[in-house]
Design a protein around this motif. Structure first.
Motif, PDB file in Angstrom:
ATOM      1  N   GLN A   1       0.837  -1.210   0.000  1.00 34.43           N
ATOM      2  CA  GLN A   1       0.000   0.000   0.000  1.00 34.43           C
ATOM      3  C   GLN A   1       0.867   1.255   0.000  1.00 34.43           C
ATOM      4  O   GLN A   1       0.532   2.254  -0.653  1.00 34.43           O
TER       5      GLN A   1
ATOM      6  N   MET B   1       3.783   1.454  -1.349  1.00 34.07           N
ATOM      7  CA  MET B   1       4.295   1.549  -2.714  1.00 34.07           C
ATOM      8  C   MET B   1       3.200   2.106  -3.641  1.00 34.07           C
ATOM      9  O   MET B   1       3.482   2.954  -4.498  1.00 34.07           O
ATOM     10  N   ALA B   2       1.965   1.652  -3.456  1.00 31.87           N
ATOM     11  CA  ALA B   2       0.856   2.149  -4.271  1.00 31.87           C
ATOM     12  C   ALA B   2       0.706   3.659  -4.099  1.00 31.87           C
ATOM     13  O   ALA B   2       0.506   4.406  -5.066  1.00 31.87           O
TER      14      ALA B   2
ATOM     15  N   ALA C   1       3.030   5.753  -3.266  1.00 34.95           N
ATOM     16  CA  ALA C   1       4.156   6.412  -3.925  1.00 34.95           C
ATOM     17  C   ALA C   1       3.931   6.475  -5.436  1.00 34.95           C
ATOM     18  O   ALA C   1       4.256   7.471  -6.089  1.00 34.95           O
ATOM     19  N   VAL C   2       3.363   5.406  -5.995  1.00 33.99           N
ATOM     20  CA  VAL C   2       3.071   5.402  -7.435  1.00 33.99           C
ATOM     21  C   VAL C   2       2.009   6.454  -7.740  1.00 33.99           C
ATOM     22  O   VAL C   2       2.149   7.261  -8.657  1.00 33.99           O
TER      23      VAL C   2
END
Lengths: 299, 299
Positions: free
Chosen positions: B265, B267-268, B270-271
């Motif tokens: 989550q 990482m999501a 950050a994307v």
């Protein structure tokens, strides 16, 4: 659109970037006589450029992207997709009328968004994406057979010059690839699940393991069994390339991650409550997909 | 505790289960002369038992687990861990005094919970887990070299007869494994992250792909790139074995999945927000872990 079997496709082929993919194209073109008479390479990383010169896989190294594209019949963008906008802006005024501009980026909507508006009318833009790679990167990583038996997907815009599409198709076929065309948005959704999400998961689980308490972390490395070892292989891929892929296929990647997370939570719930039938069913689906893959000769 | 190099370890070795692991033990024992004089196999699946008889990798097939363990110096449980409780109850009264009872289960706390209370005082219980396997299963899947160069982890309870532990260690060493001992709870946490969670993720992502709209699903199979193809390989593993592993390492698996989900989550996020530095840092950690693995010669 037929191309004579004997004819060389391009007099001058320019590669902007010479990592795993660019370096493999150069080697594959060298290994065959019928793709290009001359290979020109520009690499923004001076150390990589020097190494490529040393390896003698280009006929000529160029000092700037502008110089590299001059007189080229075909130019392929082979750097991380985040660099494509600036690169296209720099080379557009220097490209020869009738030349083809292509790329190897893993995201296609972003490439069309960043590059297409900068392409002059007299240049033919044919976005492409070879589904080939290894976890290695840099000028020494490439090899001539990388694309053999692998798919290359083209996502040309409607109205693109058919002869130019045929040439790009022929370029990949001569390097041993199977070629298919699809709409860019569809490409991005398919790649989000078959490639981008697996990479995101692999990078993430390595971080999760790295955050464990010291003793456990040491033993994770020592006793890495099949599953984790396979994940770390994917996770060794080039950071800049993958950072750019994630940022440039944001919507599709986030949607696939959301779907995956829902499914993982459902599996977690089944594990917590001991729902053996649910778990077995999900595992059975994995097997079924694996069998389909093997039947499709992709495994 | 030294064992003479020339001496055969066991007069009679009994394997309860003859899938990938049991079948590989039988083949490895056969390939060497110094592990057991006689191999007896029982398999609850009649088709598998018939196939093992046909392959002639056992000296004798037994019709029941009770008959199989009679007179055996060492009995190894080689079926899915969910079967161990019933199996131990069935064989306990029939085991010879001084015999060793071991297993190859991927979860060790559950095995100790299910089996240890049923083991008679005159039998030595030495839980073991070889970190070896492939995605294939069944009587034809095994091979004699499966354990070579792989770890086998022992999780003996405090106070276990040292000579019996030494014999089990020697059994695995003679099949080519490196052997290490650890506490069962620690084993289960380490395995949750290096093996059980990667398998859960692989099974899940195959289901996520299988749920996509028809056209996309077809193309997922057609264009499976490196990442997804690697995941489906793991996901082809035996459903019953893995169902039992998940259900019997519930706490550790759910904890590792929760940690992983938090990280995914992050990482999501950050994307979504374009946090390039965060993404690059996480990818960089994946590479670092891969390098550590290669240095530890596990890759």
């Amino acid at each position: 659109m037929s191309i004579e079997a004997e004819a060389t496709l391009f007099r001058r082929l320019t590669l902007l970037g010479s990592g795993l993919i660019g370096g493999s194209i150069a080697r594959a073109v060298r290994a065959r006589g019928d793709i290009a008479d001359e290979i020109v390479i520009y690499d923004r990383n001076p150390a990589h450029a020097a190494r490529i010169a040393e390896l003698e896989i280009a006929d000529r190294m160029a000092a700037t992207p502008q110089a590299a594209v001059q007189g080229a019949d075909c130019v392929i963008l082979c750097s991380p997709v985040g660099t494509f906008g600036d690169l296209a802006a720099a080379i557009a005024p220097h490209m020869k009328p009738g030349a083809i501009l292509s790329d190897v980026g893993s995201t296609k909507q972003s490439v069309i968004r960043d590059v297409a508006p900068l392409v002059p009318d007299h240049v033919h833009f044919v976005p492409a994406h070879p589904l080939a790679g290894t976890e290695y990167s840099g000028p020494d990583a490439g090899f001539a057979t990388l694309f053999e038996g692998r798919w290359c997907l083209l996502t040309p815009l409607p109205g693109t010059d058919e002869a130019s599409i045929a040439r790009v198709r022929c370029l990949w076929e001569r390097m041993g690839s199977m070629v298919s065309s699809m709409e860019a948005g569809h490409h991005d959704r398919v790649l989000a699940i078959v490639s981008h999400l697996p990479h995101l998961i692999a990078f993430t689980i390595c971080g999760t393991a790295d955050d464990l308490a010291d003793e456990t972390r040491q033993q994770v490395l020592q006793f890495a069994a099949t599953g984790f070892r396979d994940f770390t292989r994917i996770a060794a891929s080039d950071p800049e390339t993958w950072r750019d892929v994630f940022l440039n296929n944001r919507e599709a990647l986030l949607e696939m991650l959301a779907r995956f997370t829902e499914d993982a939570q459902a599996m977690a719930r089944a594990v917590r409550w001991g729902d053996a039938a649910y778990i077995e069913d999900k595992i059975g689906r994995g097997r079924k997909i694996r069998r389909s893959l093997i039947e499709l000769k992709q495994a």
